[in-house]
Scaffold this motif. Structure first.
Motif, PDB file in Angstrom:
ATOM      1  N   SER A  23      32.583 -49.729 -16.241  1.00 50.40           N
ATOM      2  CA  SER A  23      31.519 -48.946 -16.332  1.00 50.40           C
ATOM      3  C   SER A  23      30.291 -49.722 -16.831  1.00 50.40           C
ATOM      4  CB  SER A  23      32.021 -47.729 -17.329  1.00 50.40           C
ATOM      5  OG  SER A  23      32.249 -48.291 -18.645  1.00 50.40           O
ATOM      6  N   ASP A  24      30.312 -50.479 -17.790  1.00 51.78           N
ATOM      7  CA  ASP A  24      29.176 -51.458 -18.084  1.00 51.78           C
ATOM      8  C   ASP A  24      28.406 -51.963 -17.128  1.00 51.78           C
ATOM      9  OD1 ASP A  24      29.326 -51.133 -21.062  1.00 51.78           O
ATOM     10  OD2 ASP A  24      31.460 -51.980 -20.807  1.00 51.78           O
ATOM     11  N   SER A  27      26.681 -49.518 -14.834  1.00 47.53           N
ATOM     12  CA  SER A  27      25.401 -49.072 -15.597  1.00 47.53           C
ATOM     13  C   SER A  27      24.356 -50.162 -15.434  1.00 47.53           C
ATOM     14  CB  SER A  27      26.095 -48.808 -17.135  1.00 47.53           C
ATOM     15  OG  SER A  27      24.548 -48.786 -17.743  1.00 47.53           O
ATOM     16  N   ASP A  30      22.960 -50.080 -11.911  1.00 50.62           N
ATOM     17  CA  ASP A  30      22.084 -49.072 -11.641  1.00 50.62           C
ATOM     18  C   ASP A  30      20.943 -49.270 -12.187  1.00 50.62           C
ATOM     19  OD1 ASP A  30      24.469 -47.572 -10.407  1.00 50.62           O
ATOM     20  OD2 ASP A  30      24.825 -46.417 -12.114  1.00 50.62           O
ATOM     21  N   GLN A  31      20.810 -49.889 -13.581  1.00 47.18           N
ATOM     22  CA  GLN A  31      19.440 -50.361 -14.043  1.00 47.18           C
ATOM     23  C   GLN A  31      18.874 -51.292 -13.290  1.00 47.18           C
ATOM     24  OE1 GLN A  31      19.127 -50.939 -18.203  1.00 47.18           O
ATOM     25  NE2 GLN A  31      21.266 -50.855 -18.199  1.00 47.18           N
TER      26      GLN A  31
END
Length: 275
Positions: A23-24, A27, A30-31
């Motif tokens: 998940s990190d 994320s 995505d950034q």
């Protein structure tokens, strides 16, 4: 009064150090790929720089850069960013870097110190780094941790990486796109010219250096222990093991905070203008 210290998105707000999970990485990707909330600061010759954050406070800025790398496969750039021996060849801002120990097959702890633009004091970091090859794409992310044997040193300002990393996306078989995203607390209120200079000169120049390093790496690696890639072959890793229990999250507000806002910009050397 000082603004509250920013928390690392990687630390989940606590003191427990943990190894980034899927998940990190998701994320982080995505950034890198999102444009929402990012302000474009520079866009020339295949390099784009964005920033996010209050320009007035200038303490913690998020900077994101992207460069298109022709003739460098994603896998090669991934090797370049892992290879600490090769880093000495191309990273002229680096003073010293070394690996401290390994946590898992895809996570370690390391030290990095770098020359800041004069007249600022030089900074250093101790970070937990983790990496993930995902099909044709690769990610490397880090955040600052405390290690009892590597406390802050007198000759450096210990800075804090809240979240820093690279996303390398394959663009065909022999080219790639590199994203670099960093959110660092430099431990000190920096003058506005520093933030401008980072986005206009330092970041684009650093990206071009990585690209050039990628072009030259296959020839260099061919002569320097070509089969040795512990980031690909974990069985080659001879670093001592570090346990998560030895580490804690490096909170920015526990470190010395220096005020350099009054420092004037030194005359730029020509090398700083090579954007």
């Amino acid at each position: 009064s000082e603004p509250p210290a920013a928390l690392s998105p990687m630390s989940r707000g606590g003191d427990m150090v943990y190894i980034p999970d899927d998940s990190d990485f998701s994320s982080f990707r995505d950034q890198c790929e999102s444009l929402e909330g990012w302000h474009c600061r520079y866009n020339k010759a295949g390099v784009t720089v964005w920033s996010q954050g209050q320009e007035e406070s200038c303490t913690v800025q998020k900077i994101k850069t992207r460069i298109s790398c022709k003739d460098v496969p994603a896998e090669t750039l991934y090797d370049v960013l892992h290879d600490t021996h090769y880093r000495k060849k191309w990273d002229s801002n680096m003073i010293e870097t070394y690996d401290i120990g390994r946590l898992t097959v895809n996570a370690d702890v390391g030290y990095y110190s770098w020359k800041c633009p004069s007249p600022l004091k030089n900074r250093d970091f101790v970070t937990l780094r983790s990496w993930l090859p995902l099909g044709n794409d690769y990610m490397i992310i880090n955040y600052s941790v405390k290690h009892p044997k590597y406390p802050p040193r007198k000759d450096f300002v210990r800075a804090v990486s809240l979240q820093t990393g690279y996303l390398i996306k394959a663009n065909g078989a022999s080219a790639c796109i590199l994203y670099y995203l960093t959110q660092v607390d430099p431990r000190g209120s920096l003058p506005k010219w520093v933030v401008n200079r980072v986005s206009q000169f330092v970041a684009p120049k650093a990206m071009k250096k990585i690209y050039k390093a990628g072009l030259k790496y296959p020839e260099w690696k061919h002569k320097h222990n070509p089969g040795y890639k512990p980031w690909v072959y974990p069985e080659q890793n001879t670093l001592p093991s570090v346990s998560l229990a030895e580490l804690s999250v490096q909170h920015a507000d526990s470190l010395e905070n220096i005020d350099e806002t009054g420092l004037c910009e030194d005359h730029l050397s020509t090398s700083d203008h090579e954007a």
